[in-house]
Motif scaffolding. Structure first.
Motif, PDB file in Angstrom:
ATOM      1  N   THR A 148       0.823  -1.206   0.000  1.00 18.92           N
ATOM      2  CA  THR A 148       0.000   0.000   0.000  1.00 18.92           C
ATOM      3  C   THR A 148       0.863   1.266   0.000  1.00 18.92           C
ATOM      4  OG1 THR A 148      -0.217  -0.206   2.435  1.00 18.92           O
ATOM      5  CG2 THR A 148      -2.005  -1.069   1.075  1.00 18.92           C
ATOM      6  N   PHE A 149       2.055   1.198   0.579  1.00 16.10           N
ATOM      7  CA  PHE A 149       2.980   2.333   0.537  1.00 16.10           C
ATOM      8  C   PHE A 149       3.331   2.684  -0.902  1.00 16.10           C
ATOM      9  CE2 PHE A 149       7.506   3.579   0.191  1.00 16.10           C
ATOM     10  CZ  PHE A 149       7.459   4.817   0.832  1.00 16.10           C
ATOM     11  N   LEU A 150       3.557   1.680  -1.727  1.00 17.72           N
ATOM     12  CA  LEU A 150       3.925   1.904  -3.122  1.00 17.72           C
ATOM     13  C   LEU A 150       2.777   2.483  -3.930  1.00 17.72           C
ATOM     14  CD1 LEU A 150       5.965  -1.364  -3.808  1.00 17.72           C
ATOM     15  CD2 LEU A 150       6.876   0.949  -3.554  1.00 17.72           C
ATOM     16  N   GLN A 151       1.558   2.365  -3.437  1.00 18.72           N
ATOM     17  CA  GLN A 151       0.400   2.894  -4.155  1.00 18.72           C
ATOM     18  C   GLN A 151       0.192   4.382  -3.893  1.00 18.72           C
ATOM     19  OE1 GLN A 151      -2.756   0.422  -2.711  1.00 18.72           O
ATOM     20  NE2 GLN A 151      -2.085  -1.392  -3.840  1.00 18.72           N
ATOM     21  N   GLY A 152       0.766   4.904  -2.817  1.00 22.62           N
ATOM     22  CA  GLY A 152       0.555   6.293  -2.433  1.00 22.62           C
ATOM     23  C   GLY A 152       1.608   7.228  -2.983  1.00 22.62           C
ATOM     24  N   LYS A 153       1.434   8.508  -2.703  1.00 27.97           N
ATOM     25  CA  LYS A 153       2.350   9.514  -3.222  1.00 27.97           C
ATOM     26  C   LYS A 153       3.756   9.378  -2.653  1.00 27.97           C
ATOM     27  CE  LYS A 153      -1.103  13.037  -4.263  1.00 27.97           C
ATOM     28  NZ  LYS A 153      -1.539  14.425  -4.036  1.00 27.97           N
TER      29      LYS A 153
ATOM     30  N   HIS B   2      -5.014   9.744   7.871  1.00 24.18           N
ATOM     31  CA  HIS B   2      -4.455   9.582   6.536  1.00 24.18           C
ATOM     32  C   HIS B   2      -3.882   8.192   6.285  1.00 24.18           C
ATOM     33  CE1 HIS B   2      -5.076  13.754   5.563  1.00 24.18           C
ATOM     34  NE2 HIS B   2      -4.530  14.106   6.705  1.00 24.18           N
ATOM     35  N   MET B   3      -3.726   7.394   7.321  1.00 24.62           N
ATOM     36  CA  MET B   3      -3.298   6.004   7.174  1.00 24.62           C
ATOM     37  C   MET B   3      -4.168   5.160   8.095  1.00 24.62           C
ATOM     38  SD  MET B   3       0.840   6.627   7.117  1.00 24.62           S
ATOM     39  CE  MET B   3       1.212   4.906   6.878  1.00 24.62           C
ATOM     40  N   PRO B   4      -5.465   5.080   7.796  1.00 22.05           N
ATOM     41  CA  PRO B   4      -6.413   4.441   8.715  1.00 22.05           C
ATOM     42  C   PRO B   4      -6.207   2.941   8.835  1.00 22.05           C
ATOM     43  CG  PRO B   4      -7.452   4.897   6.619  1.00 22.05           C
ATOM     44  CD  PRO B   4      -6.113   5.551   6.564  1.00 22.05           C
TER      45      PRO B   4
ATOM     46  N   VAL C  62      -6.762  -6.590  11.108  1.00 23.42           N
ATOM     47  CA  VAL C  62      -6.660  -5.140  11.024  1.00 23.42           C
ATOM     48  C   VAL C  62      -5.273  -4.744  10.535  1.00 23.42           C
ATOM     49  CG1 VAL C  62      -6.770  -2.963  12.287  1.00 23.42           C
ATOM     50  CG2 VAL C  62      -8.372  -4.807  12.837  1.00 23.42           C
ATOM     51  N   HIS C  63      -5.236  -4.038   9.413  1.00 20.52           N
ATOM     52  CA  HIS C  63      -3.980  -3.552   8.837  1.00 20.52           C
ATOM     53  C   HIS C  63      -3.956  -2.036   8.869  1.00 20.52           C
ATOM     54  CE1 HIS C  63      -2.717  -7.450   7.132  1.00 20.52           C
ATOM     55  NE2 HIS C  63      -3.988  -7.638   6.832  1.00 20.52           N
ATOM     56  N   VAL C  64      -2.761  -1.468   8.841  1.00 20.26           N
ATOM     57  CA  VAL C  64      -2.611  -0.023   8.679  1.00 20.26           C
ATOM     58  C   VAL C  64      -2.433   0.266   7.201  1.00 20.26           C
ATOM     59  CG1 VAL C  64      -1.231   2.006   9.214  1.00 20.26           C
ATOM     60  CG2 VAL C  64      -1.613   0.268  10.971  1.00 20.26           C
ATOM     61  N   GLN C  65      -3.350   1.058   6.643  1.00 19.96           N
ATOM     62  CA  GLN C  65      -3.316   1.407   5.225  1.00 19.96           C
ATOM     63  C   GLN C  65      -2.193   2.418   4.992  1.00 19.96           C
ATOM     64  OE1 GLN C  65      -3.317   1.647   1.968  1.00 19.96           O
ATOM     65  NE2 GLN C  65      -5.538   1.399   1.707  1.00 19.96           N
ATOM     66  N   HIS C  66      -1.108   1.986   4.348  1.00 15.66           N
ATOM     67  CA  HIS C  66       0.047   2.861   4.144  1.00 15.66           C
ATOM     68  C   HIS C  66      -0.025   3.689   2.869  1.00 15.66           C
ATOM     69  CE1 HIS C  66       1.842   0.960   7.591  1.00 15.66           C
ATOM     70  NE2 HIS C  66       2.955   1.638   7.443  1.00 15.66           N
ATOM     71  N   ASP C  67      -1.108   3.554   2.118  1.00 19.80           N
ATOM     72  CA  ASP C  67      -1.329   4.448   0.983  1.00 19.80           C
ATOM     73  C   ASP C  67      -1.944   5.720   1.546  1.00 19.80           C
ATOM     74  OD1 ASP C  67      -2.076   5.842  -1.225  1.00 19.80           O
ATOM     75  OD2 ASP C  67      -3.403   4.304  -2.061  1.00 19.80           O
ATOM     76  N   GLN C  68      -1.090   6.674   1.926  1.00 19.22           N
ATOM     77  CA  GLN C  68      -1.565   7.864   2.640  1.00 19.22           C
ATOM     78  C   GLN C  68      -2.377   8.783   1.739  1.00 19.22           C
ATOM     79  OE1 GLN C  68       1.253   8.049   1.039  1.00 19.22           O
ATOM     80  NE2 GLN C  68       1.059  10.097   0.196  1.00 19.22           N
ATOM     81  N   SER C  69      -2.372   8.554   0.438  1.00 12.83           N
ATOM     82  CA  SER C  69      -3.136   9.413  -0.462  1.00 12.83           C
ATOM     83  C   SER C  69      -4.522   8.856  -0.765  1.00 12.83           C
ATOM     84  CB  SER C  69      -2.377   9.620  -1.778  1.00 12.83           C
ATOM     85  OG  SER C  69      -2.153   8.390  -2.429  1.00 12.83           O
TER      86      SER C  69
END
Length: 488
Positions: free
Chosen positions: A289-294, A386-388, A396-403
């Motif tokens: 998910t990090f790679l999907q965000g800005k 921004h990372m719900p 439960v995961h932390v969404q690392h796509d902050q955008s």
């Protein structure tokens, strides 16, 4: 480059022995060579000369990697320009559309009854609305169509929904009611289910994070301390660094130095730089998910990491050259998730919204949780919004796509705001253009009526059903009475 060419021109022009035609030829040859190399070179600033126009706020980080969007070899339907672009959009955003249960999928418009609408707005093609390199036409979220695009298909909505009469043609999305692709948080039944909720929920708390998958699989692993560290002597000489590692969840889970710094736990191939792919071995969902965000999209495109200097939002000058990798937020060897949740963000971001957070009511809740005076999960950090935390198959995961929650705001209402607030309060806050400036720490100035409207609609439908049922009952009773009269 142009400056250097200009200097070379002045130098050569001052030489009396240099023929002018030869000078012009040399300059043109240099320019042609530079432009040709820029066309075929890997993604770099050299390609900027070939950009036909500024890209959108969501894609500018990868604008110098032309093949990210224009690679015919990656197209599924041949090398047609529109097909290549459509395929590029789906490669990056296809899963998001599936997850959102897109209410306007392209296949919906294959129905012949929509042929007339397609003649006005070709909803089967992403490029109809989202076209790059045309900044003079680009609106919010990269839209390049007029703001009245909803009206062309829904202009008769006031006739079927009297509650919509008199609404502005461009208010579909701006009023906090509708979203073209993702209506999971604002379809009628969802709104009605949350009717009557108070502004502040009694149980205002985010979902607790699950123990990490690696930790769950290694729960019987013996924790490590300094005596068991397997790093080289020169690396282990830093006492603070080693003390930090000893206190981390990594050491508690039995992850030794070579687990991150030595490929395949091989200390003979020690590296001081830990690649994202190494983190991804254990933190797969976070890395994906990090790679999907800005923050991570440049790495996903095979480019160098993003830096704050490249951002279009205001950033602190001292952070301009920081590379946005995992360790940019999970600093050093502490990997402190509490530091990463707010303080790490404010090390870079200097826009009004971010700076207002420090003095907001949300920040006070976060400080209360940190010092123990507030309940666990009651604090609101930058990452809370921004990372719900999202539930994926019961974990439960932390969404690392902050955008993913920047816009459209309605996505934030579902995944973030309604953890603590009623839906009507959440949608009203997100529709309030001034609320962003004070970090949503004050009540919205105006209230959206979408929740009330949805509830009224269901009440009306129920009343209609009741009236129909009453008529059927009376009719059946009348028929029964007439039959009884006839039998006598």
């Amino acid at each position: 480059m142009l400056k250097k060419v200009s200097q070379a021109w002045k130098f050569c022009a001052s030489s009396p022995s240099m023929p002018k035609w030869l000078l012009w030829g040399a300059v043109n040859l240099v320019i042609a060579g530079y432009m040709t190399y820029g066309l075929v070179a890997p993604a770099s600033s050299m390609k900027s000369a070939w950009l036909p126009g500024e890209t959108t706020h969501g894609h500018y980080q990868i604008e110098l990697d032309c093949n990210a969007c224009h690679d015919p070899a990656s197209a599924s339907d041949g090398a047609d320009a529109s097909d290549v672009m459509q395929d590029a959009c789906i490669r990056c955003h296809g899963q998001q559309l599936k997850d959102s249960n897109d209410t306007h999928p392209a296949k919906k418009f294959n129905d012949p009854t929509n042929a007339a609408r397609l003649a006005i707005l070709d909803a089967q093609d992403c490029l109809t609305c989202h076209r790059e390199h045309v900044p003079e036409q680009t609106l919010t979220m990269g839209l390049t169509v007029p703001q009245d695009y909803c009206w062309h298909c829904h202009q008769e909505v006031a006739e079927s929904r009297p509650s919509h009469a008199g609404m502005a043609y461009d208010s579909c999305a701006t009023a906090g009611c509708h979203n073209y692709h993702d209506n999971r948080a604002i379809y009628e039944k969802y709104l009605d289910n949350h009717f009557g909720e108070p502004d502040f929920l009694e149980l205002a708390s985010v979902m607790p994070r699950e123990p990490h998958a690696y930790w769950r699989g290694q729960k019987d692993a013996a924790p490590l301390d300094l005596t068991g560290a397997d790093g080289p002597q020169e690396a282990m000489a830093d006492r603070k660094l080693m003390a930090d590692w000893e206190e981390t969840a990594h050491a508690a889970a039995g992850v030794n130095c070579s687990g991150c710094h030595g490929p395949s736990n091989d200390i003979s191939e020690w590296t001081n730089t830990v690649a994202l792919s190494t983190c991804q071995q254990c933190h797969e969902s976070e890395a994906e998910t990090f790679l999907q965000g800005k923050h991570g999209m440049r790495l996903a495109a095979g480019m160098s990491p993003m830096t704050p200097q490249q951002a279009r939002l205001p950033m602190h000058v001292g952070a301009h050259h920081r590379e946005l990798t995992c360790s940019a937020c999970h600093d050093g060897h502490r990997f402190d998730t509490k530091y990463a949740a707010a303080e790490a963000c404010l090390k870079c971001h200097a826009d009004d919204h971010s700076m207002a957070y420090v003095d907001s009511s949300h920040a006070q809740l976060w400080l209360n949780e940190l010092d123990g005076s507030g309940e666990v999960g009651s604090g609101v950090s930058c990452a809370t919004c921004h990372m719900p935390r999202v539930d994926v198959d019961g974990v439960v995961h932390v969404q690392h796509d902050q955008s993913s929650n920047l816009r459209p705001n309605e996505k934030m209402a579902r995944e973030v705001c309604t953890q603590c607030h009623g839906l009507e309060y959440s949608l009203s806050s997100l529709a309030d253009s001034s609320a962003k400036q004070h970090c949503y720490s004050q009540a919205p100035e105006e209230r959206t009526e979408s929740v009330q409207m949805a509830h009224d609609w269901f009440v009306e439908q129920e009343a209609k059903r009741a009236r129909r049922q009453s008529k059927r009952t009376k009719s059946d009773s009348s028929v029964s009475n007439q039959a009884g009269d006839g039998s006598e």
